[in-house]
Scaffold this motif. Structure first.
Motif, PDB file in Angstrom:
ATOM      1  N   PHE A   1      -0.043   0.617 -19.106  1.00 58.99           N
ATOM      2  CA  PHE A   1       0.497   1.315 -20.265  1.00 58.99           C
ATOM      3  C   PHE A   1       1.642   2.214 -19.826  1.00 58.99           C
ATOM      4  CE2 PHE A   1       0.643   5.186 -22.824  1.00 58.99           C
ATOM      5  CZ  PHE A   1       0.785   4.673 -24.104  1.00 58.99           C
ATOM      6  N   ILE A   2       2.836   1.861 -20.238  1.00 52.44           N
ATOM      7  CA  ILE A   2       3.995   2.728 -20.030  1.00 52.44           C
ATOM      8  C   ILE A   2       4.617   2.940 -21.406  1.00 52.44           C
ATOM      9  CG2 ILE A   2       6.285   2.956 -18.989  1.00 52.44           C
ATOM     10  CD1 ILE A   2       4.081   3.106 -16.952  1.00 52.44           C
ATOM     11  N   PRO A   3       4.652   4.162 -21.890  1.00 55.50           N
ATOM     12  CA  PRO A   3       5.239   4.394 -23.218  1.00 55.50           C
ATOM     13  C   PRO A   3       6.663   3.856 -23.306  1.00 55.50           C
ATOM     14  CG  PRO A   3       4.145   6.361 -22.414  1.00 55.50           C
ATOM     15  CD  PRO A   3       4.175   5.377 -21.267  1.00 55.50           C
ATOM     16  N   ARG A   4       6.986   3.264 -24.436  1.00 59.26           N
ATOM     17  CA  ARG A   4       8.309   2.654 -24.643  1.00 59.26           C
ATOM     18  C   ARG A   4       9.435   3.649 -24.380  1.00 59.26           C
ATOM     19  NH1 ARG A   4      10.953  -1.529 -26.630  1.00 59.26           N
ATOM     20  NH2 ARG A   4      12.791  -1.217 -27.939  1.00 59.26           N
ATOM     21  N   THR A   5       9.264   4.898 -24.793  1.00 59.05           N
ATOM     22  CA  THR A   5      10.333   5.878 -24.577  1.00 59.05           C
ATOM     23  C   THR A   5      10.596   6.077 -23.089  1.00 59.05           C
ATOM     24  OG1 THR A   5       8.732   7.680 -24.755  1.00 59.05           O
ATOM     25  CG2 THR A   5       9.978   7.129 -26.743  1.00 59.05           C
ATOM     26  N   ASP A   6       9.550   6.048 -22.261  1.00 54.65           N
ATOM     27  CA  ASP A   6       9.750   6.194 -20.817  1.00 54.65           C
ATOM     28  C   ASP A   6      10.516   4.998 -20.253  1.00 54.65           C
ATOM     29  OD1 ASP A   6       8.373   8.533 -20.977  1.00 54.65           O
ATOM     30  OD2 ASP A   6       6.601   7.842 -19.896  1.00 54.65           O
ATOM     31  N   ARG A   7      10.140   3.790 -20.706  1.00 54.64           N
ATOM     32  CA  ARG A   7      10.809   2.587 -20.216  1.00 54.64           C
ATOM     33  C   ARG A   7      12.272   2.570 -20.621  1.00 54.64           C
ATOM     34  NH1 ARG A   7       7.293  -0.308 -23.042  1.00 54.64           N
ATOM     35  NH2 ARG A   7       8.954  -1.648 -23.778  1.00 54.64           N
ATOM     36  N   VAL A   8      12.545   2.892 -21.881  1.00 54.28           N
ATOM     37  CA  VAL A   8      13.907   2.800 -22.402  1.00 54.28           C
ATOM     38  C   VAL A   8      14.767   3.975 -21.938  1.00 54.28           C
ATOM     39  CG1 VAL A   8      15.292   2.789 -24.514  1.00 54.28           C
ATOM     40  CG2 VAL A   8      13.193   1.437 -24.384  1.00 54.28           C
ATOM     41  N   ARG A   9      14.260   5.192 -22.131  1.00 54.67           N
ATOM     42  CA  ARG A   9      15.054   6.387 -21.828  1.00 54.67           C
ATOM     43  C   ARG A   9      15.269   6.576 -20.326  1.00 54.67           C
ATOM     44  NH1 ARG A   9      12.662  11.370 -24.531  1.00 54.67           N
ATOM     45  NH2 ARG A   9      13.305  10.186 -26.344  1.00 54.67           N
ATOM     46  N   TYR A  10      14.220   6.322 -19.535  1.00 54.61           N
ATOM     47  CA  TYR A  10      14.306   6.621 -18.110  1.00 54.61           C
ATOM     48  C   TYR A  10      14.339   5.377 -17.222  1.00 54.61           C
ATOM     49  CZ  TYR A  10      12.895  11.054 -20.104  1.00 54.61           C
ATOM     50  OH  TYR A  10      12.825  12.185 -20.880  1.00 54.61           O
ATOM     51  N   GLY A  11      14.144   4.203 -17.806  1.00 50.30           N
ATOM     52  CA  GLY A  11      14.204   2.971 -17.026  1.00 50.30           C
ATOM     53  C   GLY A  11      13.074   2.813 -16.020  1.00 50.30           C
ATOM     54  N   VAL A  12      11.919   3.397 -16.307  1.00 45.06           N
ATOM     55  CA  VAL A  12      10.807   3.308 -15.371  1.00 45.06           C
ATOM     56  C   VAL A  12       9.913   2.119 -15.703  1.00 45.06           C
ATOM     57  CG1 VAL A  12      10.789   5.775 -14.879  1.00 45.06           C
ATOM     58  CG2 VAL A  12       9.347   4.876 -16.704  1.00 45.06           C
ATOM     59  N   THR A  13       9.316   1.544 -14.679  1.00 40.79           N
ATOM     60  CA  THR A  13       8.368   0.448 -14.870  1.00 40.79           C
ATOM     61  C   THR A  13       6.964   0.834 -14.433  1.00 40.79           C
ATOM     62  OG1 THR A  13       8.975  -0.456 -12.720  1.00 40.79           O
ATOM     63  CG2 THR A  13      10.136  -1.333 -14.651  1.00 40.79           C
ATOM     64  N   SER A  14       6.829   1.975 -13.790  1.00 33.21           N
ATOM     65  CA  SER A  14       5.522   2.515 -13.399  1.00 33.21           C
ATOM     66  C   SER A  14       5.521   4.004 -13.672  1.00 33.21           C
ATOM     67  CB  SER A  14       5.242   2.280 -11.912  1.00 33.21           C
ATOM     68  OG  SER A  14       5.079   0.916 -11.640  1.00 33.21           O
ATOM     69  N   TRP A  15       4.331   4.562 -13.912  1.00 34.57           N
ATOM     70  CA  TRP A  15       4.243   5.988 -14.172  1.00 34.57           C
ATOM     71  C   TRP A  15       4.651   6.787 -12.935  1.00 34.57           C
ATOM     72  CZ3 TRP A  15       1.115  10.025 -12.351  1.00 34.57           C
ATOM     73  CH2 TRP A  15       1.217  11.212 -13.096  1.00 34.57           C
ATOM     74  N   ALA A  16       4.237   6.321 -11.760  1.00 36.14           N
ATOM     75  CA  ALA A  16       4.610   6.988 -10.512  1.00 36.14           C
ATOM     76  C   ALA A  16       4.588   5.962  -9.383  1.00 36.14           C
ATOM     77  CB  ALA A  16       3.648   8.124 -10.189  1.00 36.14           C
ATOM     78  N   THR A  17       5.365   6.214  -8.357  1.00 33.63           N
ATOM     79  CA  THR A  17       5.379   5.355  -7.175  1.00 33.63           C
ATOM     80  C   THR A  17       5.394   6.208  -5.917  1.00 33.63           C
ATOM     81  OG1 THR A  17       7.796   5.211  -7.172  1.00 33.63           O
ATOM     82  CG2 THR A  17       6.604   3.456  -8.325  1.00 33.63           C
ATOM     83  N   THR A  18       4.851   5.645  -4.833  1.00 28.53           N
ATOM     84  CA  THR A  18       4.877   6.310  -3.540  1.00 28.53           C
ATOM     85  C   THR A  18       4.648   5.274  -2.451  1.00 28.53           C
ATOM     86  OG1 THR A  18       3.947   8.095  -2.184  1.00 28.53           O
ATOM     87  CG2 THR A  18       2.390   6.841  -3.522  1.00 28.53           C
ATOM     88  N   LYS A  19       5.094   5.575  -1.264  1.00 31.79           N
ATOM     89  CA  LYS A  19       4.759   4.750  -0.101  1.00 31.79           C
ATOM     90  C   LYS A  19       3.675   5.421   0.729  1.00 31.79           C
ATOM     91  CE  LYS A  19       8.638   1.768   0.771  1.00 31.79           C
ATOM     92  NZ  LYS A  19       9.498   1.209   1.795  1.00 31.79           N
ATOM     93  N   SER A  20       3.301   6.619   0.339  1.00 34.23           N
ATOM     94  CA  SER A  20       2.354   7.420   1.102  1.00 34.23           C
ATOM     95  C   SER A  20       0.916   7.232   0.615  1.00 34.23           C
ATOM     96  CB  SER A  20       2.730   8.904   0.987  1.00 34.23           C
ATOM     97  OG  SER A  20       1.678   9.722   1.437  1.00 34.23           O
ATOM     98  N   PRO A  21       0.019   6.708   1.466  1.00 32.64           N
ATOM     99  CA  PRO A  21      -1.391   6.626   1.069  1.00 32.64           C
ATOM    100  C   PRO A  21      -1.990   8.006   0.783  1.00 32.64           C
ATOM    101  CG  PRO A  21      -0.981   5.261   2.995  1.00 32.64           C
ATOM    102  CD  PRO A  21       0.257   6.083   2.762  1.00 32.64           C
TER     103      PRO A  21
END
Length: 140
Positions: free
Chosen positions: A46-66
């Motif tokens: 679930f990614i709100p449409r406004t987040d996808r469109v306005r900010y171009g995000v495909t995930s809520w958060a990302t990291t390479k750090s466990p």
């Protein structure tokens, strides 16, 4: 609040889904998360449409750090409790962990419909323990 941390198995397998369980008897909004062990149905990020469109995000958060992954799972659960029933993560080919809230759907048709609406490339099939590609066209 009881803590559940992604264990090494979750990290090694490259993903997991957790159920957000609110504790109604406590007025402070406490909640716990437990590893989801669903046997059927489909999981849709679930990614709100406004987040996808306005900010171009495909995930809520990302990291390479466990180490940061545990914090992000709890932060996502805190942000989306009462909105979504699940939170989880998956690891891409480049070693990046993607953290997202998600919902469970009983039917493939419903999962693909909402997957498309939420801009997802795939949904998770619990019965087959595999991903299903979300078609670009509307599911009929």
């Amino acid at each position: 609040m009881a803590r559940y941390s992604p264990d090494l198995g979750d990290l090694w397998e490259g993903g997991a889904t957790y159920s957000i369980e609110e504790e109604d008897e406590r007025p402070n909004g406490s909640f716990t998360i437990t590893r989801a062990t669903l046997e059927a149905g489909y999981q849709v990020g679930f990614i709100p449409r406004t987040d996808r469109v306005r900010y171009g995000v495909t995930s809520w958060a990302t990291t390479k750090s466990p180490e940061a992954l545990e914090y992000l799972i709890w932060a996502c659960a805190e942000r989306f409790k009462g909105i979504c029933a699940y939170v989880g993560f998956w690891k891409d080919e480049e070693g990046v962990f993607h953290v997202d809230p998600s919902e469970h759907y009983d039917t493939l048709k419903g999962a693909l419909h909402y997957g498309r609406s939420f801009g997802q490339l795939t949904v998770w099939d619990w019965a087959n323990m595999d991903e299903v590609k979300v078609p670009v066209k509307e599911v009929i």
